[in-house]
Scaffold this motif. Structure first.
Motif, mmCIF file in Angstrom:
data_model
loop_
_atom_site.group_PDB
_atom_site.id
_atom_site.type_symbol
_atom_site.label_atom_id
_atom_site.label_comp_id
_atom_site.label_asym_id
_atom_site.label_seq_id
_atom_site.Cartn_x
_atom_site.Cartn_y
_atom_site.Cartn_z
ATOM 1 N N GLU A 41 6.988 -8.681 -13.813
ATOM 2 C CA GLU A 41 5.541 -8.473 -13.953
ATOM 3 C C GLU A 41 4.834 -8.663 -12.601
ATOM 4 O O GLU A 41 3.918 -7.915 -12.245
ATOM 5 N N ASN A 68 3.073 -3.642 -7.082
ATOM 6 C CA ASN A 68 3.215 -2.173 -7.062
ATOM 7 C C ASN A 68 1.885 -1.463 -7.320
ATOM 8 O O ASN A 68 1.655 -0.363 -6.816
ATOM 9 N N ARG A 69 1.024 -2.092 -8.106
ATOM 10 C CA ARG A 69 -0.249 -1.433 -8.459
ATOM 11 C C ARG A 69 -1.198 -1.294 -7.264
ATOM 12 O O ARG A 69 -2.188 -0.585 -7.346
ATOM 13 N N PHE A 70 -0.909 -1.944 -6.156
ATOM 14 C CA PHE A 70 -1.737 -1.762 -4.950
ATOM 15 C C PHE A 70 -1.441 -0.421 -4.270
ATOM 16 O O PHE A 70 -2.155 -0.017 -3.355
ATOM 17 N N ASN A 71 -0.367 0.242 -4.696
ATOM 18 C CA ASN A 71 0.065 1.451 -3.983
ATOM 19 C C ASN A 71 -1.049 2.498 -3.855
ATOM 20 O O ASN A 71 -1.744 2.807 -4.818
ATOM 21 N N LYS A 72 -1.185 3.033 -2.638
ATOM 22 C CA LYS A 72 -2.150 4.116 -2.406
ATOM 23 C C LYS A 72 -1.495 5.231 -1.597
ATOM 24 O O LYS A 72 -2.169 6.163 -1.165
ATOM 25 N N THR A 120 0.812 -1.215 0.000
ATOM 26 C CA THR A 120 0.000 0.000 0.000
ATOM 27 C C THR A 120 0.849 1.270 0.000
ATOM 28 O O THR A 120 0.356 2.362 -0.242
ATOM 29 N N THR A 150 4.431 1.826 -1.580
ATOM 30 C CA THR A 150 5.544 1.171 -2.299
ATOM 31 C C THR A 150 6.826 2.001 -2.287
ATOM 32 O O THR A 150 7.902 1.468 -2.509
ATOM 33 N N ALA A 184 5.444 -5.700 -10.547
ATOM 34 C CA ALA A 184 4.595 -4.607 -11.049
ATOM 35 C C ALA A 184 3.151 -4.792 -10.581
ATOM 36 O O ALA A 184 2.476 -3.818 -10.210
ATOM 37 N N THR A 185 2.682 -6.024 -10.563
ATOM 38 C CA THR A 185 1.307 -6.315 -10.091
ATOM 39 C C THR A 185 1.144 -5.841 -8.647
ATOM 40 O O THR A 185 0.152 -5.193 -8.292
#
Ligand SMILES: NC(=O)c1ccc[n+]([C@@H]2O[C@H](COP(=O)([O-])OP(=O)(O)OC[C@H]3O[C@@H](n4cnc5c(N)ncnc54)[C@H](OP(=O)(O)O)[C@@H]3O)[C@@H](O)[C@H]2O)c1
Length: 330
Positions: A299, A305-309, A205, A207, A302-303
């Motif tokens: 990949e 990393n996309r949870f970052n908020k 959350t 990164t 990266a998946t």
């Protein structure tokens, strides 16, 4: 990934199993000392009411038995004595020698004046029962008075005390924690010794991509605290994803025959960040170091990393009025 030089070291110190213990690889810090790339967290912020501070002593012993060689504590955790007892017992039982261990502790905010640093470290050493620690960190750039109210001591002054502590041999390396990039830049500009480490919060959350890039550019090793973020103990209803049963994480975990907790720890490691998982449970302590026999693809990183908020677990908003409050930038 850890740089090529680091990878050589990674190979040289590649994990090996000794009587079921998993030993983490090490890497060289910018001062030439070596640091193990996974640490046991002993902060008690997630401890249950039923958990006593003595469980830290037991956890440290179990961790050393499981192969951990790096223990993270702090004056403000009020458990340095228990950490020291766990270490002493492990040494007495010949699980390990002092030289094989790496102990990190931290200076609290109310001891930031230059002349307070060495006495504060000496107190920590006494509690730990050690002659030196391997790494001493300024816990936060923010200074407070002993009553907890804000003080205006500049961390540049504090760092002079840290340099003195290193010069006296009370700590092998010195570093910082919870510093942002501008603060590190300013610290380097005004100091003789560059921090070896910045211990910061990193999890799916939060990164910290920009700060990690900056640290790596400066050859400062990032240590990642609260590595699980909201995955496990903090997974309250309104907490941001991911949780332990998140389908994207479960898919990755199944591929490698690991738990989603292990995937998240490996995610930090694959980004060249030293994870600091806390556990006082024997099985989870073992599980958390068993992350060196697989690696994530770009990949998969990266998946996650996309949870970052950019949402923090540790967010001391009471200090927002300090001129040294670090969380104004990421
Ligand atoms: N420098 C700083 O400002 C700072 C700030 C915060 C933390 N830290 C350091 O970082 C360490 C870790 O951070 P943290 O304690 O906030 O959080 P964390 O390690 O992300 O989470 C700890 C929680 O996860 C549980 N857990 C551990 N392993 C698990 C597993 N494999 N599966 C499921 N649950 C698991 C633990 O419970 P059990 O114990 O029951 O397993 C505990 O409730 C601290 O202990 C401290 O050393 C530093």
């Amino acid at each position: 990934m850890f740089g090529s030089e680091m990878l050589t070291l990674f190979a040289a110190f590649a994990l090996f199993h000794v009587t079921n213990a998993v030993i983490a690889p090490t890497v060289e810090l910018n001062d030439g000392n070596k640091i193990p790339l996974l640490a046991l967290g002993t902060g008690r912020g997630t401890a249950k009411e039923s958990e006593s501070v003595d469980q830290v002593r037991q956890a440290v012993y179990w961790a050393i038995e499981a192969g951990y060689r790096h223990i993270d504590t702090a004056a403000i955790y009020f458990d340095e004595e228990q950490v020291g007892k766990g270490i002493a017992q492990a040494i007495a039982d010949k699980l390990v020698t002092r030289n094989e261990l790496f102990v990190t502790t931290k200076l609290w905010n109310d001891r930031h004046r230059q002349e307070q640093v060495v006495p504060a470290l000496k107190e920590s050493l006494q509690k730990l029962g050690l002659d030196y620690v391997d790494l001493y960190l300024i816990h936060f750039p923010v200074a407070t008075k002993s009553d907890g109210s804000l003080d205006n001591v500049d961390y540049i002054e504090t760092w002079k005390g840290m340099e003195k502590a290193k010069g006296l041999g009370l700590t092998r390396s010195i570093g910082v924690s919870n510093f942002n990039a501008s603060q590190i830049e300013r610290l380097i500009a005004h100091s003789t010794i560059c921090p070896a480490v910045n211990e910061i919060e990193v999890n799916p959350t939060l990164t910290q991509v920009a700060l990690i890039n900056y640290l790596q550019l400066k050859n400062i090793i990032p240590m990642g605290y609260s590595p699980f973020g909201f995955l496990v103990s903090r997974s309250k209803e309104n907490a941001p994803p991911p949780r332990a049963d998140d389908p994207a994480l479960v898919k990755i975990a199944q591929k490698y025959g690991k738990t989603t907790s292990q995937v998240v720890l490996r995610y930090l490691f694959d980004r060249s960040i030293i994870p600091i998982p806390k556990s006082t449970n024997k099985d989870r302590i073992k599980q958390n170091i068993d992350i060196f026999d697989f690696s994530l693809t770009n990949e998969e990183v990266a998946t996650i990393n996309r949870f970052n908020k950019n949402i923090r677990v540790i967010n001391p908003v009471d200090w927002k009025n300090s001129p040294y409050y670090p969380f104004v930038e990421y």
